[in-house]
Design a protein around this motif. Structure first.
Motif, mmCIF file in Angstrom:
data_model
loop_
_atom_site.group_PDB
_atom_site.id
_atom_site.type_symbol
_atom_site.label_atom_id
_atom_site.label_comp_id
_atom_site.label_asym_id
_atom_site.label_seq_id
_atom_site.Cartn_x
_atom_site.Cartn_y
_atom_site.Cartn_z
ATOM 1 N N GLU A 89 -8.710 6.871 -0.923
ATOM 2 C CA GLU A 89 -7.588 7.761 -1.197
ATOM 3 C C GLU A 89 -7.699 9.017 -0.343
ATOM 4 O O GLU A 89 -8.763 9.645 -0.256
ATOM 5 C CB GLU A 89 -7.550 8.136 -2.679
ATOM 6 N N ILE A 113 -14.277 -1.688 -6.076
ATOM 7 C CA ILE A 113 -13.427 -2.450 -6.988
ATOM 8 C C ILE A 113 -14.222 -3.628 -7.537
ATOM 9 O O ILE A 113 -14.737 -4.449 -6.770
ATOM 10 C CB ILE A 113 -12.154 -2.955 -6.286
ATOM 11 N N ARG A 166 -11.119 0.840 -2.464
ATOM 12 C CA ARG A 166 -9.887 1.619 -2.379
ATOM 13 C C ARG A 166 -10.264 3.004 -1.863
ATOM 14 O O ARG A 166 -11.208 3.625 -2.354
ATOM 15 C CB ARG A 166 -9.187 1.707 -3.727
ATOM 16 N N THR A 212 -11.316 -7.870 -2.530
ATOM 17 C CA THR A 212 -10.813 -6.495 -2.401
ATOM 18 C C THR A 212 -11.934 -5.533 -2.784
ATOM 19 O O THR A 212 -12.061 -5.138 -3.948
ATOM 20 C CB THR A 212 -9.587 -6.289 -3.299
ATOM 21 N N GLY A 245 -0.946 1.130 -2.355
ATOM 22 C CA GLY A 245 -1.429 0.837 -3.696
ATOM 23 C C GLY A 245 -0.979 -0.517 -4.201
ATOM 24 O O GLY A 245 -0.657 -1.430 -3.433
ATOM 25 N N ASP A 246 -0.933 -0.658 -5.523
ATOM 26 C CA ASP A 246 -0.659 -1.950 -6.144
ATOM 27 C C ASP A 246 0.765 -2.435 -5.921
ATOM 28 O O ASP A 246 1.067 -3.612 -6.147
ATOM 29 C CB ASP A 246 -0.945 -1.878 -7.648
ATOM 30 N N ILE A 285 -2.890 5.770 -0.415
ATOM 31 C CA ILE A 285 -3.904 4.870 -0.958
ATOM 32 C C ILE A 285 -4.101 3.723 0.024
ATOM 33 O O ILE A 285 -3.149 3.011 0.367
ATOM 34 C CB ILE A 285 -3.484 4.326 -2.335
ATOM 35 N N TYR A 286 -5.329 3.548 0.469
ATOM 36 C CA TYR A 286 -5.683 2.506 1.427
ATOM 37 C C TYR A 286 -6.575 1.482 0.725
ATOM 38 O O TYR A 286 -7.645 1.831 0.219
ATOM 39 C CB TYR A 286 -6.449 3.101 2.619
ATOM 40 N N ASP A 287 -6.146 0.228 0.690
ATOM 41 C CA ASP A 287 -6.937 -0.834 0.070
ATOM 42 C C ASP A 287 -7.514 -1.738 1.151
ATOM 43 O O ASP A 287 -6.783 -2.244 2.016
ATOM 44 C CB ASP A 287 -6.085 -1.663 -0.887
#
Length: 222
Positions: free
Chosen positions: A194, A203, A192, A189, A91-92, A145-147
């Protein structure tokens, strides 16, 4: 696909690399010594990934007159633009280019310390000279969480590139974002993901367009 027949389409035994998922239709026509051509015959091949999560990146660079050529020294020049695919977990709180939590060209099979979230993620193809594809596979995604990230590492003088990202889950196309214009050093990006559940979220930037980060800070790559 940006693959071409090698060494050409007219030799007796050409090769063709089916390096992105999808359906390929091959056509064969033969000629005899008098120049009489046969009716075409066709062969269809469906290429799928066996991984639970499969992410593909391809791109088009209008300034590159021949996107099928290969080569370059990778230091001072390349035969095409270099766009890179990333998949980070956490995640962030985690930045792209994290060597333990971001699967990319410098960490093609990262190992998160004490965790199992990325230790089976792997970059199976890194293309440094234009077009792609690049792909990342996670056989059995762990909860997290995969970005997805796309970074324009170097344009090598070819100018802007237009990137497409596709996400496959269990062999089926689950999401696609096509033809996003990128300039040198920009990070895009797009998605995202999950787990558990495999929820995919697009995004967007505050203006409703793709989420682009100019001059994204890149650490020294070992």
């Amino acid at each position: 696909s940006v693959s071409v027949f090698r060494p050409s389409a007219s030799v007796a035994s050409p090769t063709f690399e089916v390096n992105i998922a999808g359906t390929y239709v091959f056509e064969l026509v033969v000629s005899d010594a008098e120049g009489q051509r046969s009716a075409p015959v066709y062969f269809t091949a469906r290429v799928i990934s066996s991984s639970g999560l499969h992410i593909e990146l391809i791109w088009h660079t209008p300034g590159d007159a021949d996107e099928t050529d290969e080569g370059g020294d990778g230091i001072y020049h390349s035969a095409g633009s270099d766009v890179d695919l990333h998949l980070k977990v956490g995640g962030d709180a985690v930045n792209f280019f994290d060597m333990n939590r971001d699967c990319h060209f410098a960490a093609p099979n990262p190992q998160a310390s004490g965790e199992s979230t990325v230790n089976n993620a792997r970059l199976d193809r890194d293309d440094t000279d234009g077009g792609g594809p690049e792909n990342i596979n996670v056989d059995e995604p762990a909860p997290g969480i995969y970005d997805v990230g796309v970074h324009y590492w170097n344009d090598w003088g070819y100018g802007h590139a237009f990137a497409t990202v596709r996400i496959y889950m269990d062999g089926e196309l689950a999401a696609e974002w096509s033809e996003v214009e990128l300039s040198k050093y920009v990070l895009w990006t797009p998605f995202r993901i999950e787990y558990p559940g495999g929820t995919i979220t697009e995004i967007f930037a505050s203006n409703g367009g793709p989420s682009l980060h100019p001059s994204y800070p890149v650490p020294a790559i070992p």
